[in-house]
Design a protein around this motif. Structure first.
Motif, PDB file in Angstrom:
ATOM      1  N   ALA A  89      -0.570  -0.879  -6.542  1.00 24.51           N
ATOM      2  CA  ALA A  89       1.001  -0.622  -5.903  1.00 24.51           C
ATOM      3  C   ALA A  89       1.772  -0.231  -7.263  1.00 24.51           C
ATOM      4  N   SER A  90       2.554   0.818  -6.858  1.00 24.49           N
ATOM      5  CA  SER A  90       3.767   1.170  -7.840  1.00 24.49           C
ATOM      6  C   SER A  90       5.023   1.838  -7.154  1.00 24.49           C
ATOM      7  N   HIS A  91       6.129   1.784  -7.731  1.00 24.31           N
ATOM      8  CA  HIS A  91       7.331   2.403  -7.165  1.00 24.31           C
ATOM      9  C   HIS A  91       7.340   3.875  -7.733  1.00 24.31           C
ATOM     10  N   LYS A  92       6.315   4.218  -8.601  1.00 20.99           N
ATOM     11  CA  LYS A  92       6.642   5.664  -9.088  1.00 20.99           C
ATOM     12  C   LYS A  92       5.390   6.452  -8.647  1.00 20.99           C
ATOM     13  N   LEU A  93       5.599   7.543  -8.089  1.00 15.19           N
ATOM     14  CA  LEU A  93       4.524   8.265  -7.404  1.00 15.19           C
ATOM     15  C   LEU A  93       3.724   8.974  -8.704  1.00 15.19           C
ATOM     16  N   ASN A  94       4.016   9.229  -9.784  1.00 14.47           N
ATOM     17  CA  ASN A  94       3.445   9.910 -10.933  1.00 14.47           C
ATOM     18  C   ASN A  94       2.472   8.908 -11.359  1.00 14.47           C
ATOM     19  N   ASP A  95       2.555   7.730 -11.323  1.00 18.29           N
ATOM     20  CA  ASP A  95       1.695   6.437 -11.807  1.00 18.29           C
ATOM     21  C   ASP A  95       0.477   6.457 -10.824  1.00 18.29           C
ATOM     22  N   LEU A  96       0.442   7.062  -9.720  1.00 21.42           N
ATOM     23  CA  LEU A  96      -0.529   6.932  -8.698  1.00 21.42           C
ATOM     24  C   LEU A  96      -1.399   8.502  -8.525  1.00 21.42           C
ATOM     25  N   GLU A  97      -0.388   9.401  -8.402  1.00 19.57           N
ATOM     26  CA  GLU A  97      -0.812  10.819  -7.965  1.00 19.57           C
ATOM     27  C   GLU A  97      -2.209  11.266  -8.534  1.00 19.57           C
ATOM     28  N   ASP A  98      -2.605  11.066  -9.796  1.00 22.83           N
ATOM     29  CA  ASP A  98      -3.689  11.445 -10.587  1.00 22.83           C
ATOM     30  C   ASP A  98      -4.937  10.648 -10.714  1.00 22.83           C
ATOM     31  N   ILE A  99      -4.883   9.286 -10.030  1.00 22.14           N
ATOM     32  CA  ILE A  99      -5.701   8.480  -9.778  1.00 22.14           C
ATOM     33  C   ILE A  99      -6.252   8.029  -8.752  1.00 22.14           C
ATOM     34  N   CYS A 100      -5.263   8.072  -7.639  1.00 21.23           N
ATOM     35  CA  CYS A 100      -5.562   7.760  -6.290  1.00 21.23           C
ATOM     36  C   CYS A 100      -6.007   8.766  -5.253  1.00 21.23           C
ATOM     37  N   GLY A 101      -7.184   8.498  -4.426  1.00 25.71           N
ATOM     38  CA  GLY A 101      -7.223   9.562  -3.664  1.00 25.71           C
ATOM     39  C   GLY A 101      -6.468   9.611  -1.972  1.00 25.71           C
TER      40      GLY A 101
END
Length: 300
Positions: free
Chosen positions: A183-195
């Protein structure tokens, strides 16, 4: 697989989680995106069996009684601010977790700590925020659980530490099959690791989809039309997600198959037409605005 169906949780008059339903398949990294107060932490705590939903069901590998010890041993919850005993070292916390998780890999903890230059015998209270996050991520990854739930694990970290932690995730995902929910409030924390990513807003689920699927369905074009060209019929077509016109220059965001979209635009005889790549953030903004959501409030 984690299955959520009509999940709802209130705190007095506040609805923290509002009728949420979606599935998280095995062996993926699934992101939960939302602003502070969107319901991310409450949802993770329900999945972890810390909180009980007012209504709806959570099913993990077919088991609805997620509070049972057997289910708990297969799930590690890493909160935003992990708890550790006063003056405890990383080695002592590894010993503690080994008593909770039968598959705990203590040699693995030592190996990862050494590679990241973390002292196993130094009190955790003396670690910096980034060092603490790395230490507890090591404990989480070495717990041997099938499911790992992480709440704001990258929050407040510098880019270098963030990338180090993302590489820990990537390495572990390559070496064994398990499921991670971040869970994160920042998209760039997730976009390169989450499918896949699910977006929460005010306790409700906006969308939960595969990112590559979303990106392949929306196309962005830059066009120059002849003087006097009336593209209003084009701008109101059902496929049009967004149409921005500045003089003769237009930026069109269209949902659908790319070749069909381009053929449609050429009907208006553009002097210049080029498809330009979209960032993941632009894709989400375009898709959600098309559904009537001001998704910029979520992505801030």
């Amino acid at each position: 697989m984690i299955e959520l169906k009509n999940l709802t949780k209130h705190f007095d008059r506040i609805c923290a989680v509002n009728d949420i339903s979606f599935n998280i398949p095995d062996g993926v990294m699934f992101g939960i995106l939302g602003t502070n107060g969107a319901g991310k932490t409450t949802l993770l705590r329900i999945l972890a069996g810390i909180l009980e939903a007012d209504s709806g069901t959570v099913c993990i590998d077919g088991e609805k009684k997620i509070y049972k010890r057997g289910c708990k041993e297969n799930l590690f919850f890493l909160p935003d601010e992990p708890y550790y005993f006063p003056n405890a070292t990383l080695k002592e916390m590894a010993e503690f977790y080994a008593g909770q998780y039968p598959k705990m890999d203590k040699p693995g903890v030592s190996g990862m700590a050494e590679s990241l230059e973390l002292d196993m015998h130094r009190p955790l209270r003396t670690f910096s925020k980034g060092m603490k996050r790395q230490a507890f991520l090591i404990l989480a990854l070495c717990s041997g659980t099938k499911y790992l739930l992480c709440d704001e694990v990258f929050d407040g970290l510098d880019p270098i530490v963030t990338e180090v932690m993302k590489n820990l995730f990537r390495t572990e995902m390559r070496e064994r099959r398990f499921t991670v929910v971040v869970a994160s409030h920042k998209l760039n924390d997730l976009e390169d690791i989450c499918g896949s990513i699910g977006i929460l807003h005010k306790g409700g689920l906006v969308t939960a989809r595969d990112m590559k699927e979303s990106a392949g369905e929306i196309h962005k074009y830059q066009c120059v039309f002849p003087e006097g060209a009336d593209i209003r019929p084009l701008s109101v077509r059902e496929e049009m997600v967004k149409c921005t016109v500045d003089g003769h220059f237009a930026t069109l965001v269209i949902k659908g198959e790319g070749q069909i979209a381009e053929t449609m635009i050429r009907t208006w005889n553009p002097l210049f037409l080029k498809e330009v790549p979209m960032t993941l953030e632009e894709t989400f903004i375009a898709e959600m605005e098309g559904k009537g959501y001001d998704i910029r409030k979520v992505l801030q």
